[in-house]
Design a protein around this motif. Structure first.
Motif, short mmCIF file in Angstrom:
data_model
loop_
_atom_site.label_atom_id
_atom_site.label_comp_id
_atom_site.label_asym_id
_atom_site.label_seq_id
_atom_site.Cartn_x
_atom_site.Cartn_y
_atom_site.Cartn_z
N ASP A 45 16.39 1.21 11.01
CA ASP A 45 15.46 2.30 10.72
C ASP A 45 14.82 2.21 9.34
O ASP A 45 13.72 2.71 9.13
CB ASP A 45 16.17 3.65 10.84
N SER A 46 15.51 1.61 8.38
CA SER A 46 14.98 1.57 7.01
C SER A 46 13.96 0.44 6.81
O SER A 46 13.28 0.41 5.78
CB SER A 46 16.12 1.41 6.01
N ILE A 47 13.83 -0.45 7.76
CA ILE A 47 12.85 -1.55 7.64
C ILE A 47 11.44 -0.98 7.81
O ILE A 47 11.18 -0.20 8.71
CB ILE A 47 13.10 -2.64 8.70
N ARG A 48 10.55 -1.41 6.95
CA ARG A 48 9.14 -1.02 7.04
C ARG A 48 8.31 -2.27 7.29
O ARG A 48 8.58 -3.33 6.71
CB ARG A 48 8.67 -0.35 5.74
N PRO A 49 7.29 -2.18 8.13
CA PRO A 49 6.44 -3.35 8.38
C PRO A 49 5.85 -3.88 7.08
O PRO A 49 5.48 -3.10 6.20
CB PRO A 49 5.35 -2.81 9.31
N THR A 50 5.80 -5.19 6.97
CA THR A 50 5.27 -5.82 5.76
C THR A 50 4.68 -7.18 6.09
O THR A 50 5.06 -7.80 7.09
CB THR A 50 6.37 -5.96 4.68
N PHE A 51 3.79 -7.64 5.26
CA PHE A 51 3.24 -8.99 5.36
C PHE A 51 3.97 -9.95 4.42
O PHE A 51 3.65 -11.14 4.41
CB PHE A 51 1.75 -8.99 5.02
N PHE A 52 4.90 -9.46 3.63
CA PHE A 52 5.50 -10.27 2.57
C PHE A 52 6.94 -10.65 2.89
O PHE A 52 7.81 -9.78 2.98
CB PHE A 52 5.40 -9.51 1.24
N PRO A 53 7.22 -11.95 3.04
CA PRO A 53 8.57 -12.40 3.39
C PRO A 53 9.65 -11.92 2.44
O PRO A 53 10.72 -11.51 2.88
CB PRO A 53 8.45 -13.93 3.36
N LYS A 54 9.38 -11.97 1.14
CA LYS A 54 10.42 -11.57 0.19
C LYS A 54 10.71 -10.07 0.28
O LYS A 54 11.85 -9.64 0.17
CB LYS A 54 10.00 -11.96 -1.22
N LYS A 55 9.67 -9.28 0.50
CA LYS A 55 9.87 -7.83 0.66
C LYS A 55 10.72 -7.55 1.90
O LYS A 55 11.62 -6.70 1.87
CB LYS A 55 8.53 -7.11 0.75
N LEU A 56 10.46 -8.26 3.00
CA LEU A 56 11.27 -8.09 4.21
C LEU A 56 12.71 -8.52 3.94
O LEU A 56 13.65 -7.84 4.35
CB LEU A 56 10.67 -8.89 5.37
N MET A 57 12.89 -9.62 3.24
CA MET A 57 14.23 -10.10 2.89
C MET A 57 15.00 -9.05 2.09
O MET A 57 16.17 -8.80 2.35
CB MET A 57 14.12 -11.40 2.10
N GLU A 58 14.34 -8.43 1.13
CA GLU A 58 14.99 -7.40 0.32
C GLU A 58 15.37 -6.19 1.17
O GLU A 58 16.48 -5.64 1.02
CB GLU A 58 14.08 -7.00 -0.84
N GLN A 59 14.50 -5.77 2.06
CA GLN A 59 14.81 -4.64 2.95
C GLN A 59 15.99 -4.98 3.85
O GLN A 59 16.89 -4.17 4.07
CB GLN A 59 13.60 -4.29 3.81
N TYR A 60 15.97 -6.20 4.39
CA TYR A 60 17.03 -6.64 5.31
C TYR A 60 18.37 -6.69 4.59
O TYR A 60 19.39 -6.26 5.12
CB TYR A 60 16.67 -8.01 5.90
N GLY A 61 18.35 -7.20 3.36
CA GLY A 61 19.58 -7.31 2.59
C GLY A 61 20.21 -5.97 2.27
O GLY A 61 21.41 -5.89 2.00
N ALA A 62 19.42 -4.90 2.28
CA ALA A 62 19.94 -3.56 2.00
C ALA A 62 20.58 -2.90 3.22
O ALA A 62 21.20 -1.84 3.10
CB ALA A 62 18.80 -2.67 1.46
N LEU A 63 20.43 -3.52 4.40
CA LEU A 63 21.04 -2.94 5.60
C LEU A 63 22.56 -3.08 5.54
O LEU A 63 23.08 -4.07 5.01
CB LEU A 63 20.52 -3.67 6.86
N PRO A 64 23.30 -2.12 6.09
CA PRO A 64 24.76 -2.23 6.08
C PRO A 64 25.23 -3.41 6.95
O PRO A 64 24.65 -3.69 8.00
CB PRO A 64 25.23 -0.90 6.66
N GLY A 65 26.26 -4.10 6.46
CA GLY A 65 26.88 -5.17 7.23
C GLY A 65 26.22 -6.52 7.13
O GLY A 65 26.66 -7.48 7.78
N VAL A 66 25.17 -6.67 6.32
CA VAL A 66 24.47 -7.95 6.21
C VAL A 66 25.24 -8.89 5.28
O VAL A 66 25.65 -8.49 4.19
CB VAL A 66 23.02 -7.75 5.69
N THR A 67 25.45 -10.10 5.73
CA THR A 67 25.99 -11.15 4.87
C THR A 67 24.87 -12.14 4.58
O THR A 67 23.94 -12.29 5.37
CB THR A 67 27.17 -11.88 5.53
N GLU A 68 25.00 -12.82 3.43
CA GLU A 68 23.90 -13.69 3.00
C GLU A 68 24.43 -15.02 2.48
O GLU A 68 25.47 -15.07 1.83
CB GLU A 68 23.11 -12.98 1.89
#
Length: 191
Positions: free
Chosen positions: A148-171
């Motif tokens: 739910d917290s992901i927002r549409p974007t054209f920028f890969p790094k911005k999407l990566m930052e949003q994804y990394g903030a999701l609970p349970g994500v490992t990197e």
């Protein structure tokens, strides 16, 4: 924007038959997950490409909108890569990691039904135009429960930052020193 997403550039894809897609099916099994792969420019730190690997109960695929990794062993239809065995995952990641780019691999476990929904959305999305990799990827993610917290974007790094903030994500990150021409890694893959 063009400089930020210049690596999201590919020509039209050949359509393969439903029979070829079915024959390429690979089931990896649980745990089910959605993995965001982000290619980062080592010189500028900017994002260059986004894709997602979907490990669903029915099969594992990579949705590679406007991607440019092509190989005779990979069955692709409308930016969805089928038959994503462990060898194909390794090949895909290593083809992108080279002296000029590294790959950030962010994995999020999801229920099987969420992974299946992501797979259906990826298959229905169709091939992306150039520079729309993050837009197409994020537009799928925003439709999924738990994203739910992901927002549409054209920028890969911005999407990566949003994804990394999701609970349970490992990197993890993959760095390699291969030549800048990823076609060399593609050509070397024997699978």
């Amino acid at each position: 924007m063009p400089g930020a997403v210049a690596a999201c550039a590919a020509g039209p894809r050949d359509l393969v038959s439903p029979e070829e897609v079915a024959a390429a099916k690979y089931v990896h099994g649980a745990p089910y997950s959605i993995t965001l792969l982000t290619m980062i420019n080592n010189r500028t730190g900017g994002g260059a490409h986004s894709s997602i690997m979907i490990n669903a109960p029915s099969q594992r695929v990579i949705f590679d909108p406007a991607g440019s990794v092509r190989h005779p062993r990979i069955v692709e239809r409308e930016d969805v890569l089928y038959g994503v065995t462990p060898q194909i995952v390794d090949f895909y990641e290593r083809a992108h990691a080279r002296e000029t780019y590294h790959v950030v691999i962010q994995n999020k476990p999801v229920p099987g039904e969420v992974a299946e929904q992501a797979l259906r959305l990826a298959e229905a999305k169709g091939a992306a135009p150039q520079a729309f990799c993050s837009n197409y990827t994020s537009s799928i993610l925003v439709q999924l429960p738990g994203f739910d917290s992901i927002r549409p974007t054209f920028f890969p790094k911005k999407l990566m930052e949003q994804y990394g903030a999701l609970p349970g994500v490992t990197e993890r990150k993959l760095f390699e020193n291969d030549a800048d021409d990823k076609q060399i890694a593609i050509d070397a893959f024997q699978g």
